[in-house]
Design a protein around this motif. Sequence first.
Motif, short mmCIF file in Angstrom:
data_model
loop_
_atom_site.label_atom_id
_atom_site.label_comp_id
_atom_site.label_asym_id
_atom_site.label_seq_id
_atom_site.Cartn_x
_atom_site.Cartn_y
_atom_site.Cartn_z
N TYR A 130 4.86 -0.31 -0.09
CA TYR A 130 5.17 -1.19 1.03
C TYR A 130 3.99 -2.11 1.31
N ASP A 145 0.50 5.25 1.32
CA ASP A 145 1.57 6.25 1.40
C ASP A 145 1.27 7.24 2.51
N SER A 146 2.31 7.71 3.19
CA SER A 146 2.11 8.64 4.30
C SER A 146 1.68 10.02 3.83
N SER A 152 12.65 10.76 3.43
CA SER A 152 12.56 9.70 4.43
C SER A 152 13.92 9.04 4.62
N HIS A 155 12.22 3.34 6.85
CA HIS A 155 10.95 2.83 7.36
C HIS A 155 11.27 1.66 8.30
N ARG A 156 10.60 1.62 9.42
CA ARG A 156 10.75 0.52 10.36
C ARG A 156 9.37 -0.04 10.68
N VAL A 169 3.89 0.90 11.32
CA VAL A 169 4.99 1.27 10.45
C VAL A 169 5.48 2.65 10.89
N GLN A 171 7.94 5.81 9.89
CA GLN A 171 8.70 6.49 8.86
C GLN A 171 9.52 7.59 9.52
N TRP A 195 -2.08 7.32 9.01
CA TRP A 195 -0.80 7.80 9.50
C TRP A 195 -1.03 8.97 10.46
#
Length: 382
Positions: A130, A145-146, A152, A155-156, A169, A171, A195
């Motif tokens: 992303y 990456d988370s 998942s 994603h927003r 972001v 998730q 994250w």
Amino acid sequence: MDCTKKSASAAADLTDDLIIEILSRLPPKSICRFKCVSWHWYALITNTEHSKKIPHTLSGFIYPSDRWWTLEDPIRTFPDFVGIMRDEKPFSDPSLTFMAGYRSIIPKICCNGLLFCLCWKDFPRDEAEYVVCNPATEKWVVVPDSGDESISLVHRFGFDPAVSPHFYVFQIIDADENYGYVGDVNIYSSETGAWSHKESGWGDELQLVDRGGVFLNGMLHLLTYNFKILAVDTEGKTWRTIDLLESMTVLCFWIGPEAFIGQSQGRLYYINMRAGGIPKLSVWILEDYASGEWIFKYSISISQIFGEKDLMFERDYSLIAIHPECNMLFFVCKCEDKLISYDMDHGKVCVICSLKEHLCHRPFLPYLPYVPYLSDSLAAQG
């Protein structure tokens, strides 16, 4: 003294307030060019307080286009742009080719000028990541990456420069891989570059409608099939459930129940299709955000917009956006490949343009409303 020196001397005599006043009357693309006049003008334009006075209105829509595909690489997709103002493009490269190293760039969410994309690498070809970019300034950063190995759901993305210079972001994790219920949330902050995992405060057995969220008042809002809107803040401290007063009645057979949430003039909108009899759109506004009080604002006949009575929501037409500054809706019409606006206050329909992509035998593309953001602050994020 030649003309060039006279112009430079005149520009040097302008006060900062007068420069900002002049810039506030220009289109976004011209403002972006004027950042190159001098370091002083660059600082004025990118200043947070001054940028509030410079227009950042809806310019058009970014959408994924597959016109770059080849037989060797049929999944090649890059963004394209359709404007709502004639001959005015807010950036020079809608396909985002300045983001090197990707064979496919799929725009997912656009929020206040920043674009959240899923990007497939040139190598290794089976890897994707992303990316957040600013098309107006050609700045971009990769979202790490988370590290969460759970499934998942979506994603927003959220960004509001009036609240914070940082983006977020979200998730949403699948609580049950067999049913797709909303679970915990991982939140990425560009301020910390990390994250954080947050346990859900929404409750159980909630399922999301397959549409982008709304970032408003520093909170992400998500529509569910349970006739509720879920909201969470950027730190995962405040969790909220907002009940709807009208359930979704239109069923899209490959997606499920369909409706629309958006924001305009600082308020949350819920737009639903009323089935039975003459098809109509019902428009609800969250008048009091704190109390969750909705008001019913408009009932709009579909035939009033398209001139036909038997058109079906998400089959023949799609509602893609509401204007952030006025009560105007935007639609794409599949039968004619047209972009259409509808002024709810005056009942006025306007055909803006023909679309480049033919929609007749394919699902509707996600047309993402784009408002230029001219600050370079993205360079310091991520």
